[in-house]
Scaffold this motif. Structure first.
Motif, PDB file in Angstrom:
ATOM      1  N   GLY A  33      33.410 -83.544  85.299  1.00 21.55           N
ATOM      2  CA  GLY A  33      32.592 -82.461  85.838  1.00 21.55           C
ATOM      3  C   GLY A  33      31.149 -82.563  85.399  1.00 21.55           C
ATOM      4  N   VAL A  34      30.937 -82.876  84.112  1.00 16.35           N
ATOM      5  CA  VAL A  34      29.568 -83.022  83.616  1.00 16.35           C
ATOM      6  C   VAL A  34      28.859 -84.197  84.272  1.00 16.35           C
ATOM      7  CG1 VAL A  34      28.185 -83.530  81.566  1.00 16.35           C
ATOM      8  CG2 VAL A  34      30.106 -81.919  81.411  1.00 16.35           C
ATOM      9  N   SER A  35      29.547 -85.354  84.339  1.00 17.26           N
ATOM     10  CA  SER A  35      28.901 -86.543  84.922  1.00 17.26           C
ATOM     11  C   SER A  35      28.667 -86.363  86.418  1.00 17.26           C
ATOM     12  CB  SER A  35      29.763 -87.785  84.666  1.00 17.26           C
ATOM     13  OG  SER A  35      31.042 -87.652  85.279  1.00 17.26           O
ATOM     14  N   THR A  36      29.586 -85.713  87.103  1.00 21.55           N
ATOM     15  CA  THR A  36      29.421 -85.493  88.542  1.00 21.55           C
ATOM     16  C   THR A  36      28.237 -84.557  88.807  1.00 21.55           C
ATOM     17  OG1 THR A  36      31.779 -85.821  88.975  1.00 21.55           O
ATOM     18  CG2 THR A  36      30.532 -84.602  90.614  1.00 21.55           C
ATOM     19  N   THR A  37      28.127 -83.520  88.014  1.00 22.48           N
ATOM     20  CA  THR A  37      27.012 -82.579  88.196  1.00 22.48           C
ATOM     21  C   THR A  37      25.671 -83.283  87.976  1.00 22.48           C
ATOM     22  OG1 THR A  37      28.404 -80.743  87.460  1.00 22.48           O
ATOM     23  CG2 THR A  37      26.024 -80.407  87.403  1.00 22.48           C
ATOM     24  N   TRP A  38      25.615 -84.101  86.942  1.00 24.34           N
ATOM     25  CA  TRP A  38      24.363 -84.820  86.666  1.00 24.34           C
ATOM     26  C   TRP A  38      24.030 -85.780  87.799  1.00 24.34           C
ATOM     27  CZ3 TRP A  38      23.369 -90.084  85.658  1.00 24.34           C
ATOM     28  CH2 TRP A  38      22.058 -90.355  85.237  1.00 24.34           C
ATOM     29  N   LEU A  39      25.021 -86.564  88.276  1.00 30.90           N
ATOM     30  CA  LEU A  39      24.767 -87.507  89.369  1.00 30.90           C
ATOM     31  C   LEU A  39      24.324 -86.785  90.631  1.00 30.90           C
ATOM     32  CD1 LEU A  39      27.730 -90.023  88.961  1.00 30.90           C
ATOM     33  CD2 LEU A  39      25.300 -90.505  88.613  1.00 30.90           C
ATOM     34  N   ARG A  64      43.916 -74.175  83.536  1.00 28.37           N
ATOM     35  CA  ARG A  64      43.566 -74.212  84.959  1.00 28.37           C
ATOM     36  C   ARG A  64      42.441 -73.220  85.259  1.00 28.37           C
ATOM     37  NH1 ARG A  64      49.154 -74.365  86.085  1.00 28.37           N
ATOM     38  NH2 ARG A  64      49.125 -72.222  86.865  1.00 28.37           N
ATOM     39  N   VAL A  65      42.528 -72.029  84.667  1.00 28.48           N
ATOM     40  CA  VAL A  65      41.478 -71.026  84.897  1.00 28.48           C
ATOM     41  C   VAL A  65      40.133 -71.525  84.359  1.00 28.48           C
ATOM     42  CG1 VAL A  65      40.701 -68.710  84.286  1.00 28.48           C
ATOM     43  CG2 VAL A  65      43.092 -69.103  84.925  1.00 28.48           C
ATOM     44  N   ILE A  66      40.140 -72.096  83.142  1.00 29.55           N
ATOM     45  CA  ILE A  66      38.885 -72.604  82.561  1.00 29.55           C
ATOM     46  C   ILE A  66      38.332 -73.743  83.398  1.00 29.55           C
ATOM     47  CG2 ILE A  66      37.874 -73.705  80.534  1.00 29.55           C
ATOM     48  CD1 ILE A  66      39.957 -72.237  78.824  1.00 29.55           C
ATOM     49  N   ALA A  67      39.204 -74.677  83.780  1.00 27.22           N
ATOM     50  CA  ALA A  67      38.744 -75.816  84.577  1.00 27.22           C
ATOM     51  C   ALA A  67      38.226 -75.367  85.941  1.00 27.22           C
ATOM     52  CB  ALA A  67      39.889 -76.818  84.753  1.00 27.22           C
ATOM     53  N   MET A  68      38.881 -74.365  86.524  1.00 22.45           N
ATOM     54  CA  MET A  68      38.419 -73.856  87.813  1.00 22.45           C
ATOM     55  C   MET A  68      37.035 -73.219  87.685  1.00 22.45           C
ATOM     56  SD  MET A  68      40.341 -71.162  90.358  1.00 22.45           S
ATOM     57  CE  MET A  68      41.885 -71.991  90.032  1.00 22.45           C
ATOM     58  N   ALA A  69      36.847 -72.436  86.610  1.00 22.86           N
ATOM     59  CA  ALA A  69      35.539 -71.809  86.402  1.00 22.86           C
ATOM     60  C   ALA A  69      34.461 -72.873  86.186  1.00 22.86           C
ATOM     61  CB  ALA A  69      35.601 -70.862  85.207  1.00 22.86           C
ATOM     62  N   GLY A  70      34.780 -73.895  85.385  1.00 22.30           N
ATOM     63  CA  GLY A  70      33.810 -74.967  85.166  1.00 22.30           C
ATOM     64  C   GLY A  70      33.497 -75.716  86.445  1.00 22.30           C
ATOM     65  N   THR A  71      34.524 -75.922  87.285  1.00 25.16           N
ATOM     66  CA  THR A  71      34.297 -76.613  88.562  1.00 25.16           C
ATOM     67  C   THR A  71      33.386 -75.795  89.469  1.00 25.16           C
ATOM     68  OG1 THR A  71      36.459 -77.681  88.415  1.00 25.16           O
ATOM     69  CG2 THR A  71      35.445 -77.570  90.585  1.00 25.16           C
ATOM     70  N   VAL A  72      33.590 -74.484  89.490  1.00 28.48           N
ATOM     71  CA  VAL A  72      32.736 -73.627  90.325  1.00 28.48           C
ATOM     72  C   VAL A  72      31.293 -73.679  89.839  1.00 28.48           C
ATOM     73  CG1 VAL A  72      32.264 -71.233  90.982  1.00 28.48           C
ATOM     74  CG2 VAL A  72      34.614 -72.118  91.021  1.00 28.48           C
ATOM     75  N   VAL A  73      31.102 -73.637  88.519  1.00 26.20           N
ATOM     76  CA  VAL A  73      29.731 -73.701  87.973  1.00 26.20           C
ATOM     77  C   VAL A  73      29.075 -75.038  88.314  1.00 26.20           C
ATOM     78  CG1 VAL A  73      28.388 -73.757  85.844  1.00 26.20           C
ATOM     79  CG2 VAL A  73      30.220 -72.070  86.124  1.00 26.20           C
ATOM     80  N   GLY A  74      29.782 -76.121  88.054  1.00 24.54           N
ATOM     81  CA  GLY A  74      29.216 -77.431  88.362  1.00 24.54           C
ATOM     82  C   GLY A  74      28.970 -77.620  89.841  1.00 24.54           C
ATOM     83  N   PHE A  75      29.896 -77.127  90.648  1.00 25.63           N
ATOM     84  CA  PHE A  75      29.750 -77.228  92.099  1.00 25.63           C
ATOM     85  C   PHE A  75      28.508 -76.452  92.560  1.00 25.63           C
ATOM     86  CE2 PHE A  75      30.748 -74.865  96.046  1.00 25.63           C
ATOM     87  CZ  PHE A  75      30.706 -75.909  96.949  1.00 25.63           C
ATOM     88  N   SER A  76      28.332 -75.268  92.007  1.00 28.33           N
ATOM     89  CA  SER A  76      27.168 -74.451  92.402  1.00 28.33           C
ATOM     90  C   SER A  76      25.862 -75.129  91.997  1.00 28.33           C
ATOM     91  CB  SER A  76      27.271 -73.064  91.751  1.00 28.33           C
ATOM     92  OG  SER A  76      28.472 -72.409  92.164  1.00 28.33           O
TER      93      SER A  76
END
Length: 398
Positions: free
Chosen positions: A75-81, A110-122
């Motif tokens: 998630g971190v690397s994808t957001t940066w790229l 799953r809840v934490i990963a989903m929240a992190g995915t939404v933040v990175g996606f945004s």
């Protein structure tokens, strides 16, 4: 969306036959190629792009073992790229990571990963302003990845549940087979021990009767013949449970067969009485068979081992229980199969061994098992003043 989901499910089924590491290696290669090609298409292929694509894709090799941690890393690397414009419209590695945490992580992760995915996606969508229009398609892609992962988890849980159910069913079937084997063993023992004892005693008395009383000798041989026929009949009925094709089976002997059993024992020269107290009533066939077999085994032991002159069978009917007592006036010496009861049980018909309420010979073990199945209690041991031997069973009627 439905066709995309169905196609992905078909691919997943085909991939199930491959080693997991091989599947993950292919996924890493595809994600790496996608990232490098996208940078080349956008004319941004710098020397560090392959390294960044490697850092973004290679962690997927450990996604099955560490799904939550790998999701965070990718998630971190994808957001940066995405922020630096090195990714296309769809981030493949992050989509795979989304599928993975949906399929493998526990609820909290799953809840934490989903929240992190939404933040990175945004962040990856909103910061590069030219990608805001892609919000809808990318969100749908992530929703599909998460749905596929959830479906995979549900399928895995269902398979585990079915396997557990099959295991329990197998255990129940094994236990039922063991109980049936024990029941057949008890039936075989009771039939053979009683019938053969009667036959042996009558056969031993036969030569004496031939010389002194021919009429009695004829009666002895008739008794031997009848005992043998009855034993064969009961053995066929008992073994019939192993033949599913057998259409009918005779019921097991019950309380109404006790007089005939007592009369059969009387022919050996033992004076046996049958007494009943209280109001008799109908009992289930299995309980009636239990009473019959206890009387049969007890009288057989008396004839074989006790050297008694008299014996008695008493049935005492109570409002909630049936008390069965079988006793004799013998010396209680000898033993069934060399085992049975010293100690509390004395040297009773059950043999020399543990004691009245302890492990006994095969016959007493069978009695104890029958009474336990019926929910009752069995005791046995010397009679009053150490004379004779008694077997007492208390069987509930409710």
């Amino acid at each position: 969306m439905g066709s995309v989901t169905a196609y992905a499910q078909r691919l997943a089924k085909r991939a199930q036959g491959l080693p997991p590491l091989a599947v993950d290696a292919v996924i890493v290669i595809v994600c790496w190629i996608n990232t490098v090609l996208q940078a080349g298409i956008d004319e941004q292929l710098e020397w560090w792009v392959p390294l960044a694509a490697t850092a973004n894709s290679v962690p997927l090799l450990w996604r099955r073992r560490y799904p939550f941690e790998i999701t965070m890393i990718i998630g971190v690397s994808t957001t940066w790229l995405s922020v630096v414009g090195m990714l296309g419209d769809l981030p493949p590695a992050q989509l795979v990571a989304t599928y993975t945490f949906a399929a493998l992580c526990p609820p909290v992760e799953r809840v934490i990963a989903m929240a992190g995915t939404v933040v990175g996606f945004s962040i990856s969508i909103l910061i590069p302003e030219d990608k805001v229009l892609n919000l809808g398609p990318v969100a749908i892609a992530f929703a599909v990845a998460y749905a596929l992962g959830t479906a995979a988890r549900a399928r895995r849980d269902r398979i585990a549940m079915l396997e557990e159910r099959a295991r329990r069913l197998g255990e129940e079937q094994s236990a039922a087979a063991a109980r049936e084997r024990q029941r057949i063993a008890r039936e075989m023992h009771d039939i053979i021990a009683h019938s053969m004892s009667m036959i042996v005693i009558q056969a031993e008395a036969g030569p004496l009767a031939v010389r002194s009383d021919p009429d009695k000798a004829e009666q002895v041989f008739d008794t031997i013949s009848a005992s043998a026929r009855e034993a064969l009949t009961q053995l066929r009925r008992t073994l019939g449970v192993l033949r599913s094709e057998e259409p009918t089976r005779r019921p097991q002997p019950g309380l109404d067969a006790l007089p005939a059993l007592v009369e059969d024992v009387r022919r050996t020269g033992l004076a046996v009485t049958l007494e009943e107290d209280g109001d008799a009533r109908q009992v289930p066939p299995d309980l009636a068979a239990t009473v019959y077999r206890i009387v049969q085994e007890s009288l057989t032991n008396t004839v074989k081992h006790a050297a008694a002159s008299t014996a008695w069978v008493r049935l005492t009917w109570r409002h909630d229980a049936l008390r069965l007592e079988v006793g004799d006036d013998g010396h209680g010496a000898g033993g069934e199969t060399g085992q049975g009861g010293n100690g509390q049980g004395g040297n009773g018909p059950s043999g020399n061994g543990q004691g009245g309420n302890g492990p006994g010979g095969n016959g007493l073990v069978g009695m104890r098992e029958r009474v336990a199945v019926a929910g009752g209690e069995l005791t046995f041991g010397p009679g009053p003043d150490g004379v004779g031997f008694r077997v007492v069973a208390g069987l509930p009627l409710n």
